[in-house]
Scaffold this motif. Structure first.
Motif, PDB file in Angstrom:
ATOM      1  N   GLN A 232       0.841  -1.192   0.000  1.00  0.00           N
ATOM      2  CA  GLN A 232       0.000   0.000   0.000  1.00  0.00           C
ATOM      3  C   GLN A 232       0.876   1.241   0.000  1.00  0.00           C
ATOM      4  O   GLN A 232       2.003   1.207   0.501  1.00  0.00           O
ATOM      5  CB  GLN A 232      -0.909   0.030   1.227  1.00  0.00           C
ATOM      6  CG  GLN A 232      -1.924  -1.088   1.296  1.00  0.00           C
ATOM      7  CD  GLN A 232      -2.856  -0.947   2.491  1.00  0.00           C
ATOM      8  OE1 GLN A 232      -2.960   0.112   3.097  1.00  0.00           O
ATOM      9  NE2 GLN A 232      -3.539  -2.027   2.847  1.00  0.00           N
ATOM     10  N   ASP A 233       0.351   2.329  -0.544  1.00  0.00           N
ATOM     11  CA  ASP A 233       1.054   3.600  -0.532  1.00  0.00           C
ATOM     12  C   ASP A 233       0.699   4.377   0.738  1.00  0.00           C
ATOM     13  O   ASP A 233      -0.384   4.210   1.316  1.00  0.00           O
ATOM     14  CB  ASP A 233       0.667   4.448  -1.743  1.00  0.00           C
ATOM     15  CG  ASP A 233       1.108   3.828  -3.066  1.00  0.00           C
ATOM     16  OD1 ASP A 233       2.036   3.000  -3.038  1.00  0.00           O
ATOM     17  OD2 ASP A 233       0.520   4.181  -4.106  1.00  0.00           O
ATOM     18  N   GLY A 234       1.621   5.235   1.177  1.00  0.00           N
ATOM     19  CA  GLY A 234       1.326   6.146   2.274  1.00  0.00           C
ATOM     20  C   GLY A 234       1.164   5.481   3.623  1.00  0.00           C
ATOM     21  O   GLY A 234       0.372   5.952   4.452  1.00  0.00           O
ATOM     22  N   ILE A 235       1.883   4.411   3.876  1.00  0.00           N
ATOM     23  CA  ILE A 235       1.833   3.768   5.194  1.00  0.00           C
ATOM     24  C   ILE A 235       2.571   4.665   6.175  1.00  0.00           C
ATOM     25  O   ILE A 235       3.781   4.867   6.069  1.00  0.00           O
ATOM     26  CB  ILE A 235       2.464   2.369   5.149  1.00  0.00           C
ATOM     27  CG1 ILE A 235       1.674   1.464   4.206  1.00  0.00           C
ATOM     28  CG2 ILE A 235       2.516   1.753   6.546  1.00  0.00           C
ATOM     29  CD1 ILE A 235       2.334   0.119   3.947  1.00  0.00           C
TER      30      ILE A 235
ATOM     31  N   MET B 151       0.592   4.442  11.673  1.00  0.00           N
ATOM     32  CA  MET B 151      -0.011   3.154  11.345  1.00  0.00           C
ATOM     33  C   MET B 151       0.922   2.015  11.748  1.00  0.00           C
ATOM     34  O   MET B 151       0.487   0.985  12.270  1.00  0.00           O
ATOM     35  CB  MET B 151      -0.330   3.052   9.847  1.00  0.00           C
ATOM     36  CG  MET B 151      -0.920   1.695   9.446  1.00  0.00           C
ATOM     37  SD  MET B 151      -1.196   1.506   7.674  1.00  0.00           S
ATOM     38  CE  MET B 151      -2.575   2.630   7.441  1.00  0.00           C
ATOM     39  N   ILE B 152       2.219   2.215  11.530  1.00  0.00           N
ATOM     40  CA  ILE B 152       3.195   1.185  11.892  1.00  0.00           C
ATOM     41  C   ILE B 152       3.182   0.938  13.392  1.00  0.00           C
ATOM     42  O   ILE B 152       3.141  -0.212  13.843  1.00  0.00           O
ATOM     43  CB  ILE B 152       4.601   1.603  11.431  1.00  0.00           C
ATOM     44  CG1 ILE B 152       4.655   1.683   9.896  1.00  0.00           C
ATOM     45  CG2 ILE B 152       5.655   0.617  11.948  1.00  0.00           C
ATOM     46  CD1 ILE B 152       5.906   2.351   9.360  1.00  0.00           C
ATOM     47  N   TYR B 153       3.219   2.025  14.157  1.00  0.00           N
ATOM     48  CA  TYR B 153       3.193   1.871  15.620  1.00  0.00           C
ATOM     49  C   TYR B 153       2.367   2.988  16.228  1.00  0.00           C
ATOM     50  O   TYR B 153       2.735   4.164  16.134  1.00  0.00           O
ATOM     51  CB  TYR B 153       4.604   1.873  16.207  1.00  0.00           C
ATOM     52  CG  TYR B 153       4.624   1.396  17.641  1.00  0.00           C
ATOM     53  CD1 TYR B 153       4.550   0.043  17.930  1.00  0.00           C
ATOM     54  CD2 TYR B 153       4.663   2.299  18.702  1.00  0.00           C
ATOM     55  CE1 TYR B 153       4.530  -0.407  19.249  1.00  0.00           C
ATOM     56  CE2 TYR B 153       4.637   1.862  20.016  1.00  0.00           C
ATOM     57  CZ  TYR B 153       4.573   0.506  20.283  1.00  0.00           C
ATOM     58  OH  TYR B 153       4.534   0.058  21.584  1.00  0.00           O
TER      59      TYR B 153
ATOM     60  N   PHE C 226       1.000  -2.064  14.050  1.00  0.00           N
ATOM     61  CA  PHE C 226       0.007  -2.191  12.976  1.00  0.00           C
ATOM     62  C   PHE C 226      -1.356  -2.576  13.566  1.00  0.00           C
ATOM     63  O   PHE C 226      -2.049  -3.432  13.016  1.00  0.00           O
ATOM     64  CB  PHE C 226       0.460  -3.212  11.934  1.00  0.00           C
ATOM     65  CG  PHE C 226       1.425  -2.647  10.918  1.00  0.00           C
ATOM     66  CD1 PHE C 226       0.991  -1.809   9.903  1.00  0.00           C
ATOM     67  CD2 PHE C 226       2.773  -2.965  10.986  1.00  0.00           C
ATOM     68  CE1 PHE C 226       1.875  -1.290   8.972  1.00  0.00           C
ATOM     69  CE2 PHE C 226       3.671  -2.450  10.063  1.00  0.00           C
ATOM     70  CZ  PHE C 226       3.221  -1.608   9.056  1.00  0.00           C
ATOM     71  N   CYS C 227      -1.746  -1.921  14.645  1.00  0.00           N
ATOM     72  CA  CYS C 227      -2.957  -2.323  15.358  1.00  0.00           C
ATOM     73  C   CYS C 227      -4.217  -2.153  14.516  1.00  0.00           C
ATOM     74  O   CYS C 227      -5.156  -2.954  14.630  1.00  0.00           O
ATOM     75  CB  CYS C 227      -3.080  -1.580  16.683  1.00  0.00           C
ATOM     76  SG  CYS C 227      -3.247   0.212  16.534  1.00  0.00           S
ATOM     77  N   SER C 228      -4.276  -1.143  13.655  1.00  0.00           N
ATOM     78  CA  SER C 228      -5.483  -0.933  12.848  1.00  0.00           C
ATOM     79  C   SER C 228      -5.641  -2.011  11.783  1.00  0.00           C
ATOM     80  O   SER C 228      -6.743  -2.201  11.257  1.00  0.00           O
ATOM     81  CB  SER C 228      -5.442   0.450  12.186  1.00  0.00           C
ATOM     82  OG  SER C 228      -4.356   0.544  11.278  1.00  0.00           O
TER      83      SER C 228
ATOM     84  N   CYS D 145       5.806   7.811   6.138  1.00  0.00           N
ATOM     85  CA  CYS D 145       5.428   9.212   6.303  1.00  0.00           C
ATOM     86  C   CYS D 145       4.795   9.365   7.691  1.00  0.00           C
ATOM     87  O   CYS D 145       4.293   8.402   8.261  1.00  0.00           O
ATOM     88  CB  CYS D 145       4.447   9.635   5.209  1.00  0.00           C
ATOM     89  SG  CYS D 145       2.967   8.591   5.086  1.00  0.00           S
ATOM     90  N   GLY D 146       4.836  10.558   8.239  1.00  0.00           N
ATOM     91  CA  GLY D 146       4.253  10.759   9.561  1.00  0.00           C
ATOM     92  C   GLY D 146       5.207  11.445  10.514  1.00  0.00           C
ATOM     93  O   GLY D 146       6.294  11.883  10.126  1.00  0.00           O
ATOM     94  N   ASN D 147       4.817  11.515  11.769  1.00  0.00           N
ATOM     95  CA  ASN D 147       5.539  12.330  12.746  1.00  0.00           C
ATOM     96  C   ASN D 147       6.341  11.540  13.766  1.00  0.00           C
ATOM     97  O   ASN D 147       6.952  12.139  14.660  1.00  0.00           O
ATOM     98  CB  ASN D 147       4.539  13.230  13.486  1.00  0.00           C
ATOM     99  CG  ASN D 147       3.821  14.176  12.541  1.00  0.00           C
ATOM    100  OD1 ASN D 147       4.436  14.778  11.668  1.00  0.00           O
ATOM    101  ND2 ASN D 147       2.506  14.291  12.714  1.00  0.00           N
ATOM    102  N   THR D 148       6.355  10.214  13.675  1.00  0.00           N
ATOM    103  CA  THR D 148       7.074   9.415  14.682  1.00  0.00           C
ATOM    104  C   THR D 148       8.031   8.428  14.016  1.00  0.00           C
ATOM    105  O   THR D 148       7.940   7.220  14.250  1.00  0.00           O
ATOM    106  CB  THR D 148       6.073   8.663  15.578  1.00  0.00           C
ATOM    107  OG1 THR D 148       5.204   7.857  14.746  1.00  0.00           O
ATOM    108  CG2 THR D 148       5.252   9.629  16.407  1.00  0.00           C
TER     109      THR D 148
END
Length: 208
Positions: free
Chosen positions: A16-19, A23-25, A42-44, A78-81
């Protein structure tokens, strides 16, 4: 940085794109050492709203339980963490992430955690994902700079170039898969025809 020399493992084809890193953690860094570490990974994707494991999710599928390779699409991480997500991937047992591209800085963050980031063309990543669904192992040979499928198909890569480029542009972009076999994903292991010959796919470095 120091990676494995050769890795043979099943791969999780989460193509998938944009993981995002969230989402990872989906928890703070402190939780990585606690009881919630597994639940936040990957809880979701792995758990429903009531906290029950989603049947047949890729991360808990028995045939992929030993997977040390993760396959993803564009803009992975991508993301802040980024630090937390990279640490979580390493802690969960992943030694390599193959993606069409990484978010800015995330390839280097993975490398710091000892997780090899490989950037391949979108077509090449899709091809590997199609082979990975049934749980068959692939081999990553760092010395030969090649990913080798169970059928002997070879896709070349360059980790140094991928890290140097970061997200300026994916540096390995050209691959000819026009003669590739039909996708074998989710159809169970199949034996290659005895007359088949391994195919070589050479990814050409993007010029500056």
């Amino acid at each position: 940085m120091s990676f494995f020399s050769t890795l043979t493992s099943p791969a999780i084809p989460f193509f998938q794109d944009g993981i995002s890193t969230e989402m990872i953690y989906a928890g703070p860094r402190a939780d990585l050492a606690g009881a919630m570490a597994d639940r936040n990974f990957f809880c979701s994707i792995r758990f429903d709203a009531s906290g029950q494991t989603i049947p047949e999710n890729l991360f808990d599928r028995p045939s992929l339980d030993a997977a040390a390779i993760l396959i993803a699409g564009e803009d992975f991480g991508c993301g802040n963490t980024p630090e937390v997500a990279a640490r979580a991937l390493a802690q969960y047992g992943f030694a390599c992430v193959i993606a069409a591209s990484f978010a800015d800085g995330f390839a280097a963050q993975l490398a710091e955690e000892g997780v090899a980031p490989l950037v391949l063309s979108h077509e090449a990543v899709a091809f590997l994902a199609s082979d990975a669904g049934a749980g068959a192992a692939m081999t990553i040979d760092m010395d030969a700079k090649a990913v080798i499928t169970q059928y002997g198909d070879r896709i070349s890569f360059d980790v140094a170039a991928a890290l140097a480029a970061e997200q300026t542009a994916p540096v390995l972009r050209s691959v000819d898969l026009s003669t590739a076999a039909p996708a074998r994903a989710f159809m169970g292991p199949q034996k290659p025809a005895t007359s088949s010959t391994p195919r070589d796919y050479f990814l050409i470095a993007k010029s500056a």
